[in-house]
Design a protein around this motif. Structure first.
Motif, PDB file in Angstrom:
ATOM      1  N   PHE A 263       0.844  -1.188   0.000  1.00 33.24           N
ATOM      2  CA  PHE A 263       0.000   0.000   0.000  1.00 33.24           C
ATOM      3  C   PHE A 263       0.880   1.238   0.000  1.00 33.24           C
ATOM      4  CE2 PHE A 263       0.310  -0.726   4.696  1.00 33.24           C
ATOM      5  CZ  PHE A 263       0.847   0.506   5.074  1.00 33.24           C
ATOM      6  N   VAL A 264       0.327   2.335  -0.507  1.00 34.46           N
ATOM      7  CA  VAL A 264       0.950   3.641  -0.371  1.00 34.46           C
ATOM      8  C   VAL A 264      -0.021   4.521   0.395  1.00 34.46           C
ATOM      9  CG1 VAL A 264       0.087   4.421  -2.629  1.00 34.46           C
ATOM     10  CG2 VAL A 264       2.003   5.623  -1.559  1.00 34.46           C
ATOM     11  N   THR A 265       0.509   5.329   1.303  1.00 32.99           N
ATOM     12  CA  THR A 265      -0.347   6.185   2.115  1.00 32.99           C
ATOM     13  C   THR A 265      -0.901   7.350   1.299  1.00 32.99           C
ATOM     14  OG1 THR A 265       1.440   7.672   2.813  1.00 32.99           O
ATOM     15  CG2 THR A 265       1.079   5.683   4.136  1.00 32.99           C
ATOM     16  N   LYS A 266      -1.906   7.996   1.850  1.00 29.54           N
ATOM     17  CA  LYS A 266      -2.343   9.286   1.312  1.00 29.54           C
ATOM     18  C   LYS A 266      -1.156  10.237   1.329  1.00 29.54           C
ATOM     19  CE  LYS A 266      -6.020  11.715  -0.040  1.00 29.54           C
ATOM     20  NZ  LYS A 266      -5.268  12.737  -0.785  1.00 29.54           N
ATOM     21  N   THR A 267      -1.035  11.042   0.312  1.00 35.00           N
ATOM     22  CA  THR A 267       0.086  11.971   0.260  1.00 35.00           C
ATOM     23  C   THR A 267      -0.011  12.946   1.430  1.00 35.00           C
ATOM     24  OG1 THR A 267       0.216  11.787  -2.142  1.00 35.00           O
ATOM     25  CG2 THR A 267       1.297  13.673  -1.123  1.00 35.00           C
ATOM     26  N   ALA A 268       0.982  12.899   2.297  1.00 36.65           N
ATOM     27  CA  ALA A 268       0.944  13.668   3.537  1.00 36.65           C
ATOM     28  C   ALA A 268       1.657  15.000   3.397  1.00 36.65           C
ATOM     29  CB  ALA A 268       1.583  12.864   4.666  1.00 36.65           C
ATOM     30  N   THR A 269       1.026  16.028   3.906  1.00 36.20           N
ATOM     31  CA  THR A 269       1.668  17.321   4.092  1.00 36.20           C
ATOM     32  C   THR A 269       2.104  17.427   5.553  1.00 36.20           C
ATOM     33  OG1 THR A 269      -0.564  18.242   4.391  1.00 36.20           O
ATOM     34  CG2 THR A 269       0.463  18.511   2.240  1.00 36.20           C
ATOM     35  N   LEU A 270       2.848  18.479   5.879  1.00 30.96           N
ATOM     36  CA  LEU A 270       3.369  18.605   7.238  1.00 30.96           C
ATOM     37  C   LEU A 270       2.239  18.646   8.258  1.00 30.96           C
ATOM     38  CD1 LEU A 270       5.951  18.874   8.928  1.00 30.96           C
ATOM     39  CD2 LEU A 270       5.786  21.360   8.639  1.00 30.96           C
ATOM     40  N   GLU A 271       1.211  19.424   7.952  1.00 28.28           N
ATOM     41  CA  GLU A 271       0.031  19.513   8.810  1.00 28.28           C
ATOM     42  C   GLU A 271      -1.177  18.937   8.074  1.00 28.28           C
ATOM     43  OE1 GLU A 271       0.412  20.480  11.830  1.00 28.28           O
ATOM     44  OE2 GLU A 271       2.430  21.340  11.655  1.00 28.28           O
ATOM     45  N   ALA A 272      -2.184  18.525   8.824  1.00 33.52           N
ATOM     46  CA  ALA A 272      -3.403  17.987   8.224  1.00 33.52           C
ATOM     47  C   ALA A 272      -4.088  19.039   7.363  1.00 33.52           C
ATOM     48  CB  ALA A 272      -4.352  17.503   9.315  1.00 33.52           C
ATOM     49  N   ARG A 273      -4.750  18.585   6.300  1.00 33.49           N
ATOM     50  CA  ARG A 273      -5.471  19.475   5.394  1.00 33.49           C
ATOM     51  C   ARG A 273      -6.863  18.920   5.132  1.00 33.49           C
ATOM     52  NH1 ARG A 273      -2.986  22.946   1.755  1.00 33.49           N
ATOM     53  NH2 ARG A 273      -4.438  22.264   0.134  1.00 33.49           N
ATOM     54  N   ALA A 274      -7.853  19.820   5.062  1.00 30.36           N
ATOM     55  CA  ALA A 274      -9.223  19.403   4.741  1.00 30.36           C
ATOM     56  C   ALA A 274      -9.414  19.212   3.245  1.00 30.36           C
ATOM     57  CB  ALA A 274     -10.214  20.427   5.268  1.00 30.36           C
TER      58      ALA A 274
END
Length: 311
Positions: free
Chosen positions: A42-53
């Motif tokens: 699996f590959v994760t959701k592309t993560a940014t430093l902080e959560a985004r809506a």
């Protein structure tokens, strides 16, 4: 007996199919569902430093020929996914996996990667270079000077296995120029391709998604020929040590076969996974195995990259 097992760098996968970042990967529960399916990883959701809506809805719509989306990078933030993949790598029987990351600026990219470098995570990382990060600039991977600078800076401190997610290229000279840059660095893989940006789908007299006045990334049947071209172009140009993940327009075993024939070592499912759920991994794997058996191929290496041309 045929095998769809494959490798990326030092990582062995029992099956060449996996999800594409953005589908069935937002939460731990979704990632666990992919983990327990026939997928090899699996590959994760592309993560940014902080959560985004992310962008306002509707922001994803299935169409007859695929999908259109303008998600806006909704995700739960780097720490959420980094903690999960560290837990998974320490769990007996866990599959190898990929942590997908993106910075909203070059500085944020370095902050994220330095945090991963300092962590206990030893798995694969996919740095997404196919998002428009800098105001007034194109997607990073379309700006070759910026791409070269970022990779040079990244590899001055990052020593763990790293690959990059690419947008589609459309000009032969751009394949040449991009590959020349990528070959300078110890990349483990490139992922070809992200969605074709800024398409427009209309129903009756109205756009179908809300963000950007309806402009969004195209996936599914729309992009398969472009994805195959990018996979094969980079297969012919990149150092053999840089593996290729093929993404775009895969909804059958034949589609997966063609990606591998063009040079991919792994194949990601996006739109079809959104439409069918994780059962798609089992169906497409069986269809791919049937094609391989019919043609007398026992492993992916028996036909990977061996696309025939017309004399």
């Amino acid at each position: 007996m045929v095998s769809t097992a494959t490798r990326i760098g030092d990582f062995q996968f029992d099956n060449c199919l996996m999800n594409a970042a953005g589908v069935f990967c937002m939460t731990r529960e979704e990632l666990a569902q992919v983990e327990s399916s026939a997928a090899g990883s699996f590959v994760t959701k592309t993560a940014t430093l902080e959560a985004r809506a992310g962008n306002p809805e509707p922001r994803y719509v299935n169409t007859d020929l695929g999908s259109i989306n303008s998600m806006g990078l909704p995700n739960k933030g780097l720490d959420y996914y980094l903690d999960y993949v560290i837990e998974e790598q320490n769990r007996i029987g866990s599959k190898p996996h990929v942590l997908s990351l993106v910075g909203m600026s070059p500085d944020e990219t370095h902050t994220i990667l330095k945090k991963v470098q300092a962590s206990d995570y030893q798995g694969l990382v996919e740095l997404n270079l196919s998002c428009p990060n800098v105001p007034g600039k194109p997607q990073i991977a379309y700006d070759f000077e910026t791409t070269d600078t970022i990779l040079k800076e990244v590899f001055s401190y990052y020593t763990k296995p790293l690959g990059i997610k690419l947008p589609p290229y459309f000009d032969i000279v751009h394949f040449d120029q991009a590959a020349a840059i990528f070959n300078k660095y110890p990349l483990v893989f490139v992922n070809c391709v992200n969605s074709i940006g800024n398409g427009l789908v209309i129903e009756d007299e109205t756009v179908v998604i809300k963000p950007k006045n309806g402009f969004g990334g195209l996936g599914g049947d729309y992009i398969k020929p472009t994805a195959l071209a990018n996979v094969h172009a980079f297969y012919k140009r990149l150092n053999p040590s840089i593996q290729i993940i093929g993404t775009g327009g895969v909804k059958t075993g034949r589609d997966a076969f063609e990606h591998i024939l063009c040079g991919a070592c792994m194949v990601q499912l996006g739109t079809v996974l959104q439409k069918e759920g994780t059962e798609a991994f089992d169906r497409i794997t069986k269809e791919l195995q049937a094609i391989m058996a019919e043609k007398g191929y026992e492993t992916l290496d028996d036909f990977r990259g061996k696309l025939h041309y017309i004399d």
